[in-house]
Scaffold this motif. Structure first.
Motif, PDB file in Angstrom:
ATOM      1  N   LEU A   1       0.833  -1.206   0.000  1.00  0.00           N
ATOM      2  CA  LEU A   1       0.000   0.000   0.000  1.00  0.00           C
ATOM      3  C   LEU A   1       0.868   1.256   0.000  1.00  0.00           C
ATOM      4  CD1 LEU A   1      -2.860   1.326   0.352  1.00  0.00           C
ATOM      5  CD2 LEU A   1      -2.441   1.199   2.829  1.00  0.00           C
ATOM      6  N   VAL A   2       0.552   2.201  -0.904  1.00  0.00           N
ATOM      7  CA  VAL A   2       1.222   3.505  -0.945  1.00  0.00           C
ATOM      8  C   VAL A   2       0.220   4.565  -0.524  1.00  0.00           C
ATOM      9  CG1 VAL A   2       2.318   5.248  -2.403  1.00  0.00           C
ATOM     10  CG2 VAL A   2       2.814   2.815  -2.782  1.00  0.00           C
ATOM     11  N   GLU A   3       0.473   5.208   0.625  1.00  0.00           N
ATOM     12  CA  GLU A   3      -0.395   6.279   1.117  1.00  0.00           C
ATOM     13  C   GLU A   3       0.273   7.620   0.840  1.00  0.00           C
ATOM     14  OE1 GLU A   3      -2.550   5.039   5.020  1.00  0.00           O
ATOM     15  OE2 GLU A   3      -0.585   4.051   5.023  1.00  0.00           O
ATOM     16  N   TYR A   4      -0.518   8.588   0.369  1.00  0.00           N
ATOM     17  CA  TYR A   4       0.059   9.862  -0.064  1.00  0.00           C
ATOM     18  C   TYR A   4      -0.925  11.004   0.137  1.00  0.00           C
ATOM     19  CZ  TYR A   4      -2.952   9.339  -4.152  1.00  0.00           C
ATOM     20  OH  TYR A   4      -4.047   9.204  -4.967  1.00  0.00           O
ATOM     21  N   ASP A   5      -0.379  12.183   0.299  1.00  0.00           N
ATOM     22  CA  ASP A   5      -1.182  13.404   0.331  1.00  0.00           C
ATOM     23  C   ASP A   5      -1.633  13.710  -1.095  1.00  0.00           C
ATOM     24  OD1 ASP A   5      -1.779  16.336   0.224  1.00  0.00           O
ATOM     25  OD2 ASP A   5      -1.076  16.299   2.304  1.00  0.00           O
ATOM     26  N   PRO A   6      -2.887  14.079  -1.323  1.00  0.00           N
ATOM     27  CA  PRO A   6      -3.358  14.357  -2.690  1.00  0.00           C
ATOM     28  C   PRO A   6      -2.513  15.376  -3.445  1.00  0.00           C
ATOM     29  CG  PRO A   6      -5.221  14.232  -1.189  1.00  0.00           C
ATOM     30  CD  PRO A   6      -3.979  14.180  -0.332  1.00  0.00           C
ATOM     31  N   ARG A   7      -1.843  16.266  -2.718  1.00  0.00           N
ATOM     32  CA  ARG A   7      -1.001  17.263  -3.391  1.00  0.00           C
ATOM     33  C   ARG A   7       0.235  16.630  -4.025  1.00  0.00           C
ATOM     34  NH1 ARG A   7       0.402  21.353   1.208  1.00  0.00           N
ATOM     35  NH2 ARG A   7       0.611  19.365   2.293  1.00  0.00           N
ATOM     36  N   TRP A   8       0.574  15.414  -3.607  1.00  0.00           N
ATOM     37  CA  TRP A   8       1.758  14.722  -4.118  1.00  0.00           C
ATOM     38  C   TRP A   8       1.344  13.500  -4.945  1.00  0.00           C
ATOM     39  CZ3 TRP A   8       2.116  17.803   0.092  1.00  0.00           C
ATOM     40  CH2 TRP A   8       3.249  18.605   0.206  1.00  0.00           C
ATOM     41  N   ASP A   9       0.263  13.645  -5.712  1.00  0.00           N
ATOM     42  CA  ASP A   9      -0.273  12.499  -6.448  1.00  0.00           C
ATOM     43  C   ASP A   9       0.679  11.999  -7.527  1.00  0.00           C
ATOM     44  OD1 ASP A   9      -0.801  14.942  -7.783  1.00  0.00           O
ATOM     45  OD2 ASP A   9      -2.320  13.982  -9.025  1.00  0.00           O
ATOM     46  N   ARG A  10       1.397  12.903  -8.190  1.00  0.00           N
ATOM     47  CA  ARG A  10       2.317  12.453  -9.240  1.00  0.00           C
ATOM     48  C   ARG A  10       3.532  11.743  -8.642  1.00  0.00           C
ATOM     49  NH1 ARG A  10       4.337  16.263 -13.356  1.00  0.00           N
ATOM     50  NH2 ARG A  10       4.577  17.785 -11.689  1.00  0.00           N
ATOM     51  N   SER A  11       3.967  12.181  -7.471  1.00  0.00           N
ATOM     52  CA  SER A  11       5.052  11.477  -6.778  1.00  0.00           C
ATOM     53  C   SER A  11       4.602  10.075  -6.400  1.00  0.00           C
ATOM     54  CB  SER A  11       5.457  12.250  -5.522  1.00  0.00           C
ATOM     55  OG  SER A  11       6.085  13.468  -5.847  1.00  0.00           O
ATOM     56  N   ALA A  12       3.343   9.947  -5.982  1.00  0.00           N
ATOM     57  CA  ALA A  12       2.802   8.641  -5.609  1.00  0.00           C
ATOM     58  C   ALA A  12       2.778   7.700  -6.802  1.00  0.00           C
ATOM     59  CB  ALA A  12       1.398   8.807  -5.032  1.00  0.00           C
ATOM     60  N   LYS A  13       2.441   8.224  -7.975  1.00  0.00           N
ATOM     61  CA  LYS A  13       2.416   7.390  -9.175  1.00  0.00           C
ATOM     62  C   LYS A  13       3.826   6.915  -9.545  1.00  0.00           C
ATOM     63  CE  LYS A  13      -1.756   9.576 -11.016  1.00  0.00           C
ATOM     64  NZ  LYS A  13      -2.313  10.479 -12.042  1.00  0.00           N
ATOM     65  N   THR A  14       4.821   7.776  -9.318  1.00  0.00           N
ATOM     66  CA  THR A  14       6.206   7.380  -9.556  1.00  0.00           C
ATOM     67  C   THR A  14       6.598   6.234  -8.635  1.00  0.00           C
ATOM     68  OG1 THR A  14       6.972   9.521 -10.400  1.00  0.00           O
ATOM     69  CG2 THR A  14       8.614   8.140  -9.331  1.00  0.00           C
ATOM     70  N   LEU A  15       6.245   6.358  -7.347  1.00  0.00           N
ATOM     71  CA  LEU A  15       6.574   5.316  -6.380  1.00  0.00           C
ATOM     72  C   LEU A  15       5.831   4.021  -6.696  1.00  0.00           C
ATOM     73  CD1 LEU A  15       8.000   4.422  -3.830  1.00  0.00           C
ATOM     74  CD2 LEU A  15       6.179   5.493  -2.487  1.00  0.00           C
ATOM     75  N   ALA A  16       4.549   4.117  -7.065  1.00  0.00           N
ATOM     76  CA  ALA A  16       3.762   2.925  -7.394  1.00  0.00           C
ATOM     77  C   ALA A  16       4.330   2.209  -8.615  1.00  0.00           C
ATOM     78  CB  ALA A  16       2.307   3.306  -7.637  1.00  0.00           C
ATOM     79  N   ALA A  17       4.887   2.986  -9.556  1.00  0.00           N
ATOM     80  CA  ALA A  17       5.482   2.375 -10.744  1.00  0.00           C
ATOM     81  C   ALA A  17       6.679   1.509 -10.377  1.00  0.00           C
ATOM     82  CB  ALA A  17       5.899   3.457 -11.731  1.00  0.00           C
ATOM     83  N   ALA A  18       7.370   1.872  -9.280  1.00  0.00           N
ATOM     84  CA  ALA A  18       8.528   1.098  -8.827  1.00  0.00           C
ATOM     85  C   ALA A  18       8.126  -0.116  -8.004  1.00  0.00           C
ATOM     86  CB  ALA A  18       9.461   1.985  -8.003  1.00  0.00           C
ATOM     87  N   LEU A  19       6.843  -0.167  -7.605  1.00  0.00           N
ATOM     88  CA  LEU A  19       6.339  -1.278  -6.797  1.00  0.00           C
ATOM     89  C   LEU A  19       5.150  -1.901  -7.517  1.00  0.00           C
ATOM     90  CD1 LEU A  19       6.459   0.570  -3.359  1.00  0.00           C
ATOM     91  CD2 LEU A  19       7.961  -1.327  -4.050  1.00  0.00           C
ATOM     92  N   PRO A  20       5.384  -2.734  -8.533  1.00  0.00           N
ATOM     93  CA  PRO A  20       4.307  -3.300  -9.353  1.00  0.00           C
ATOM     94  C   PRO A  20       3.209  -3.936  -8.501  1.00  0.00           C
ATOM     95  CG  PRO A  20       6.453  -3.890 -10.242  1.00  0.00           C
ATOM     96  CD  PRO A  20       6.705  -3.260  -8.915  1.00  0.00           C
TER      97      PRO A  20
END
Length: 459
Positions: free
Chosen positions: A390-409
C-alpha cells in the motif's frame, strides 16, 4: 538570464557585427562591488565562474502585473534563484549549476547591512545571505560552500526578467504533461507553448506543481535558460544589428554586476565562443542528501550530499565537463519505466506489513538504490499482515505517488489528506521486488545527472 545575455552578445560579435555594436552596452548596468575587502578566498581554477542571482524584486511590478501573474505580498529582499555558471577556459562549454535557495549554509562572520550589527558565523538558508549582507555576503557564502572562486557577479529581478523575455520575442517551452500551479497561476496543457515575459516568470517560479518543489523548479529554470539561448542564437535577433542593440539594451539596462564585467569582457568572450549553441551548455542541480533537514530556529532546509557536491565543484575547479563524453553510455536500460517525477525528489517512509524479518530494510535499500529519497529507518506496520503493498500519499503529491507505485508493481494507491510530503509504503505479502524507474527527462546522465541544453529544448 545574464549568462544568456553574455552569450547573445558573444555570438553577435563573433558573427562579424563587431565591437562597434557592443561598445557602450554596459553603460546602463548598475555597478556593485561584491568582492570588497574579501580575504582568504578559494584558489582560482581554470575558466571563468559567474554567480548569477535572481532577486525578489516585486516592488517594481505594476499592480496589473501583480494581479495577473500572482505576485502579491511584500518583497523579501532575498535571492529567489542562485546559479553558478562556469565558462570553460577554451570558451567551448558553459556549465550551469543550480543551488537550491533553501540550501543549508554556514553564514560567514559579517556586519548586517540594515542594522549595522556584527554577526558571528551561524547557520541559515542560502537565500538569507543576500538579505543580511547583499551581494558581498552572498558571494562569500557561495565560495565557502563550494570552494569555487567567483570571478563575476550578475543580478536580475522580476521586472528585468519579464522585459528581457519580451524583447527576444518570448521563449518556446514544451511540456509532455499538463503543468498547473495554483500559487503562481501557471496553467499549461501538454504540448508546445510560446511564453511571454510574464508567463515565463510564472514557469520559472512555480514550485507547487508536485512534491519535487525546488528541485522541479530548478529543472524548469534550466529548461528555460536553454530555450532562451536557443531563441537568441537562432531566432534572427543576432543577425539584425538594430534589433540586437535594442534587445541587448533591455537585457543589460536593469542588471547589477561587478565593475569588471563589461564590454571588453563580453567582446573577449565573443571572439572565443564562436559557434556556441544550446548543445554547448550543460545543466545540473547540486546533489542533495536530505530534502528536509531540520535546523532549530530556521526550519526545514535542503542539505547537500557532501561527497557528491565536493566532486561536482572539484570538476568545475578543474574545468572538466559534467556530462559524459558519450551521453548514451551511462543511460539506464530501455526496460526502465519512464515516470513523471524524478525518484530522487520523492521522500519515502517504509513500513514492513508482513511477518518477514528484515523485509522493511530490504525494500528501503532497494528503493534508495533506484533513486528514491528514503528515510533509511524502516518501521514495523501495526495490525495484521498486509496482503497487498500500500502507498499512502497526500493528494497534493499524487504524481510522486504514481512514480513510487510504478517502482512497486501491483501496489495499491490511497490518498490521505494532510499526510504531507513524505509518502508511506506498507510492504505487503505480494511484494516481488522494486522495478527501476527514471524521470522523463532521460537526457540527464553521468555522476551528477547533468544534461546538455539541446536535450531540454523543444525538438
Amino acid at each position: 538570464m545574464r549568462m544568456a545575455t553574455a552569450l547573445s552578445v558573444a555570438v553577435l560579435a563573433a558573427g562579424g557585427i563587431g565591437h562597434a555594436v557592443v561598445t557602450g552596452l554596459d553603460t546602463g548596468i548598475t555597478r556593485v562591488d561584491p568582492f570588497k575587502d574579501m580575504k582568504n578566498r578559494p584558489q582560482a581554477g581554470h575558466g571563468m565562474n559567474i554567480l548569477v542571482v535572481g532577486t525578489d524584486g516585486r516592488d517594481r511590478i505594476t499592480p496589473e502585473e501583480k494581479a495577473k501573474y500572482r505576485l502579491g505580498g511584500a518583497p523579501c529582499h532575498c535571492t529567489d534563484t542562485v546559479m553558478l555558471v562556469h565558462i570553460s577556459e577554451d570558451r567551448e562549454r558553459a556549465s550551469v549549476v543550480s543551488l537550491p535557495r533553501d540550501s543549508y549554509a554556514e553564514m560567514p562572520e559579517h556586519t548586517d547591512l540594515t542594522s549595522g550589527k556584527k554577526h558571528q558565523a551561524h547557520p541559515v538558508k542560502l537565500n538569507a545571505a543576500y538579505a543580511e549582507g547583499g551581494p558581498g555576503l552572498t558571494v562569500r557564502t557561495v565560495e565557502s560552500m563550494t570552494g569555487v572562486k567567483i570571478d563575476h557577479y550578475l543580478e536580475v529581478d522580476f521586472t528585468s526578467f519579464m522585459r528581457t523575455v519580451d524583447a527576444v520575442g518570448g521563449v518556446q517551452i514544451c511540456t509532455t504533461r499538463a503543468v498547473k500551479d495554483a500559487y503562481s497561476g501557471l496553467d499549461l496543457p501538454a504540448g508546445t507553448h510560446e511564453l511571454d515575459g510574464g508567463q515565463a516568470l510564472q514557469y520559472v517560479r512555480s514550485r507547487h506543481i508536485d512534491g519535487a518543489a525546488d528541485i522541479g523548479r530548478m529543472q524548469r529554470q534550466q529548461r528555460f535558460l536553454a530555450a532562451l539561448i536557443e531563441r537568441t542564437t537562432s531566432g534572427g535577433v543576432l543577425l539584425n544589428p538594430v534589433r540586437f542593440r535594442e534587445v541587448a539594451t533591455t537585457m543589460l539596462g536593469s542588471v547589477r554586476a561587478d565593475e569588471d564585467f563589461g564590454t571588453d569582457q563580453l567582446f573577449a568572450l565573443a571572439k572565443a565562443m564562436r559557434g556556441f549553441t544550446p548543445a554547448s551548455s550543460e545543466f545540473v542541480s547540486v546533489p542533495i542528501g536530505d530534502m528536509s533537514f531540520p535546523v532549530k530556529g530556521i526550519g526545514s532546509t535542503v542539505k547537500w550530499d557532501a561527497s557528491k557536491a565536493q566532486k561536482l565543484f572539484q570538476a568545475l575547479r578543474e574545468d572538466r565537463p559534467l556530462t559524459p563524453a558519450k551521453p548514451g553510455s551511462s543511460e539506464k536500460a530501455p526496460k526502465d519505466v519512464v515516470v513523471d517525477v524524478a525518484p530522487r525528489t520523492v521522500r519515502v517512509q517504509v513500513y514492513n506489513g508482513t511477518r518477514t524479518d528484515g523485509l522493511g530494510r530490504k525494500v528501503d535499500d532497494a528503493l534508495r538504490a533506484t533513486g528514491f529519497d528514503t528515510t533509511r529507518t524502516p518501521m514495523t506496520g501495526a495490525g495484521r499482515e498486509q496482503a497487498r503493498t500500500l502507498v499512502e500519499y497526500d493528494p497534493r503529491w499524487d504524481r510522486s505517488a504514481k512514480t513510487l507505485a510504478a517502482a512497486l508493481p501491483g501496489a495499491e494507491l490511497k490518498a490521505v489528506a494532510g499526510r504531507g510530503g513524505t509518502l508511506r509504503v506498507t510492504v505487503g505479502a505480494d511484494y516481488k521486488g522494486v522495478r527501476a524507474v527514471r524521470a522523463e527527462d532521460s537526457g540527464r546522465s553521468g555522476p551528477f545527472e547533468a544534461v546538455t541544453g539541446d536535450r531540454v529544448v523543444c525538438p
